[in-house]
Design an enzyme around this catalytic site. Structure first.
Site, PDB file in Angstrom:
ATOM      1  N   ASN A 140     -11.924   5.816  18.517  1.00  0.00           N
ATOM      2  CA  ASN A 140     -12.458   7.029  19.125  1.00  0.00           C
ATOM      3  C   ASN A 140     -13.458   6.687  20.225  1.00  0.00           C
ATOM      4  O   ASN A 140     -14.130   5.659  20.169  1.00  0.00           O
ATOM      5  CB  ASN A 140     -13.133   7.898  18.068  1.00  0.00           C
ATOM      6  CG  ASN A 140     -12.172   8.307  16.965  1.00  0.00           C
ATOM      7  OD1 ASN A 140     -10.962   8.339  17.171  1.00  0.00           O
ATOM      8  ND2 ASN A 140     -12.707   8.608  15.790  1.00  0.00           N
ATOM      9  N   ASP A 142     -15.811   9.084  21.188  1.00  0.00           N
ATOM     10  CA  ASP A 142     -16.770  10.181  21.143  1.00  0.00           C
ATOM     11  C   ASP A 142     -18.197   9.740  20.829  1.00  0.00           C
ATOM     12  O   ASP A 142     -19.131  10.539  20.926  1.00  0.00           O
ATOM     13  CB  ASP A 142     -16.328  11.251  20.133  1.00  0.00           C
ATOM     14  CG  ASP A 142     -15.980  10.666  18.761  1.00  0.00           C
ATOM     15  OD1 ASP A 142     -16.700   9.777  18.275  1.00  0.00           O
ATOM     16  OD2 ASP A 142     -14.960  11.106  18.172  1.00  0.00           O
ATOM     17  N   HIS A 157     -11.872   1.092  22.145  1.00  0.00           N
ATOM     18  CA  HIS A 157     -11.449   1.680  23.419  1.00  0.00           C
ATOM     19  C   HIS A 157     -12.632   2.137  24.267  1.00  0.00           C
ATOM     20  O   HIS A 157     -12.454   2.901  25.217  1.00  0.00           O
ATOM     21  CB  HIS A 157     -10.506   2.856  23.171  1.00  0.00           C
ATOM     22  CG  HIS A 157      -9.252   2.457  22.462  1.00  0.00           C
ATOM     23  ND1 HIS A 157      -8.544   3.292  21.623  1.00  0.00           N
ATOM     24  CD2 HIS A 157      -8.567   1.273  22.461  1.00  0.00           C
ATOM     25  CE1 HIS A 157      -7.492   2.660  21.136  1.00  0.00           C
ATOM     26  NE2 HIS A 157      -7.488   1.426  21.628  1.00  0.00           N
ATOM     27  N   SER A 263      -3.014   7.382  12.935  1.00  0.00           N
ATOM     28  CA  SER A 263      -1.581   7.169  12.785  1.00  0.00           C
ATOM     29  C   SER A 263      -1.178   5.763  13.200  1.00  0.00           C
ATOM     30  O   SER A 263      -0.033   5.355  12.973  1.00  0.00           O
ATOM     31  CB  SER A 263      -0.806   8.180  13.632  1.00  0.00           C
ATOM     32  OG  SER A 263      -1.035   7.940  15.017  1.00  0.00           O
ATOM     33  N   ASN A 287      -5.135   8.969   5.358  1.00  0.00           N
ATOM     34  CA  ASN A 287      -4.794   9.791   6.514  1.00  0.00           C
ATOM     35  C   ASN A 287      -4.009  11.013   6.068  1.00  0.00           C
ATOM     36  O   ASN A 287      -3.240  10.954   5.110  1.00  0.00           O
ATOM     37  CB  ASN A 287      -3.964   8.974   7.518  1.00  0.00           C
ATOM     38  CG  ASN A 287      -3.905   9.617   8.882  1.00  0.00           C
ATOM     39  OD1 ASN A 287      -4.866  10.244   9.327  1.00  0.00           O
ATOM     40  ND2 ASN A 287      -2.781   9.482   9.557  1.00  0.00           N
ATOM     41  N   GLY A 288      -4.187  12.107   6.795  1.00  0.00           N
ATOM     42  CA  GLY A 288      -3.522  13.349   6.433  1.00  0.00           C
ATOM     43  C   GLY A 288      -2.092  13.463   6.896  1.00  0.00           C
ATOM     44  O   GLY A 288      -1.375  14.365   6.450  1.00  0.00           O
ATOM     45  N   GLY A 289      -1.655  12.562   7.781  1.00  0.00           N
ATOM     46  CA  GLY A 289      -0.296  12.618   8.301  1.00  0.00           C
ATOM     47  C   GLY A 289       0.332  11.250   8.340  1.00  0.00           C
ATOM     48  O   GLY A 289      -0.296  10.238   7.981  1.00  0.00           O
TER      49      GLY A 289
END
Length: 318
Positions: A140, A142, A157, A263, A287-289
């Protein structure tokens, strides 16, 4: 939205366009369910067992920041369904895309600066202080891990704190850069009707073409170039060597790896899992996905990230 970059050097043209197409393929990568998840109670206990092996490395992605109001890209409601992020090649070679990005980012950046860490960020700080994790690598940009107090932290990153000139390499603090943009566009913000829900993970927002066209871009303080970019790694750009080295050191020092809220669709994150497994270290994904490494890991905990870390802190009496 695609771009063709023109120059007098055909070979350079081809190389730029191929790099841009490769970046677009990375952005568009679809991650699907491939592996049944670990039963929730078993997943919790297996992650606890990992932490008991010694301090773990935690790799975080956008799913850690969604509870702070920052959207992700690849969930069913993620921003990729409505917005494609810039590529590095567009920053360097597409003036129209550059104009569009900075107009949108000028509006969206001040929304990002109002975001605050959530309970997952603080849970990671507690785990670090208790000795259960030895560091965090975040994909992230942020800055919320830093704001929460994580100490051994690698921004894989980069973050949004500075702007870099792609011609001379000069760096400018983002707040100072924003003030210069404000001076060049004194009435711009008041003229924009913004839906805060439309802020993208890289800090820009949707604007109409007329709004983009009337935005006044500014130049580098050192050389005057308009080829300016947030000092973060965009699609089509390599992670700086010093961050790769810091990442390798954290993997070497860790007893295991926990992936939270990612992901792993981007290779720079996925490679961390591959490198840890080459060293024989267990890997868990929370993770949710679906994720790119789901079929490879020891524990696949399919859950929202925040409740999972609440459960971990409760189990560890933290």
């Amino acid at each position: 939205m695609t771009s063709t970059f023109e120059s007098q050097d055909t070979f350079t043209d081809q190389a730029i366009n191929e790099a841009h197409r490769a970046a677009l393929r990375s952005i568009a990568r679809v991650v699907e369910e491939t592996t049944p998840p670990t039963p929730p109670e078993q997943a919790l206990q297996q992650v606890i067992e990992q932490l008991d092996l010694g301090p773990a490395l935690v790799l975080t992605g956008a799913g850690v920041s969604t509870d702070s109001g920052i959207p992700d890209y690849r969930s069913p409601r993620g921003r990729l369904s409505q917005h494609r992020p810039m590529t590095y090649q567009e920053f360097r070679h597409d003036p129209a895309a550059l104009q569009r990005y900075w107009a949108r980012s000028f509006v969206g950046w001040r929304q990002m600066t109002g975001m605050r860490p959530n309970r997952t960020h603080y849970a990671l700080v507690e785990l670090e202080r208790a000795g259960y994790i030895q560091g965090v690598i975040t994909q992230n940009v942020d800055g919320l891990h830093s704001a929460a107090g994580s100490r051994n932290l690698v921004h894989l990153h980069g973050d949004m704190k500075s702007v870099i000139c792609l011609d001379c390499g000069y760096r400018e603090e983002r707040g100072h850069f924003d003030q210069r943009l404000l001076a060049a566009n004194p009435t711009y913000l008041d003229s924009i009707r913004l839906d805060p829900q439309m802020v993208n993970p890289d800090g820009d927002v949707f604007l109409s073409d007329p709004d983009i066209a009337r935005f006044a871009m500014i130049g580098c303080l050192n050389c005057g170039s308009h080829r300016l970019k947030p000092d973060v790694v965009y699609f089509g750009e390599s992670v700086p060597a010093e961050r790769k080295q810091a990442t390798s050191q954290l993997i070497n020092d860790a007893a295991s790896v926990i992936v939270a809220g990612s992901s792993l669709a981007v290779m720079s994150g996925y490679r961390i899992v591959l490198d840890a497994q080459k060293q024989g270290k267990p890997v868990a994904v929370i993770n949710g996905g679906p994720g790119r490494a789901d079929h490879r890991v020891n524990t696949l905990w399919r859950t929202r990230v925040a409740p999972a870390f609440d459960a971990l802190l409760d189990e560890l009496d933290l």
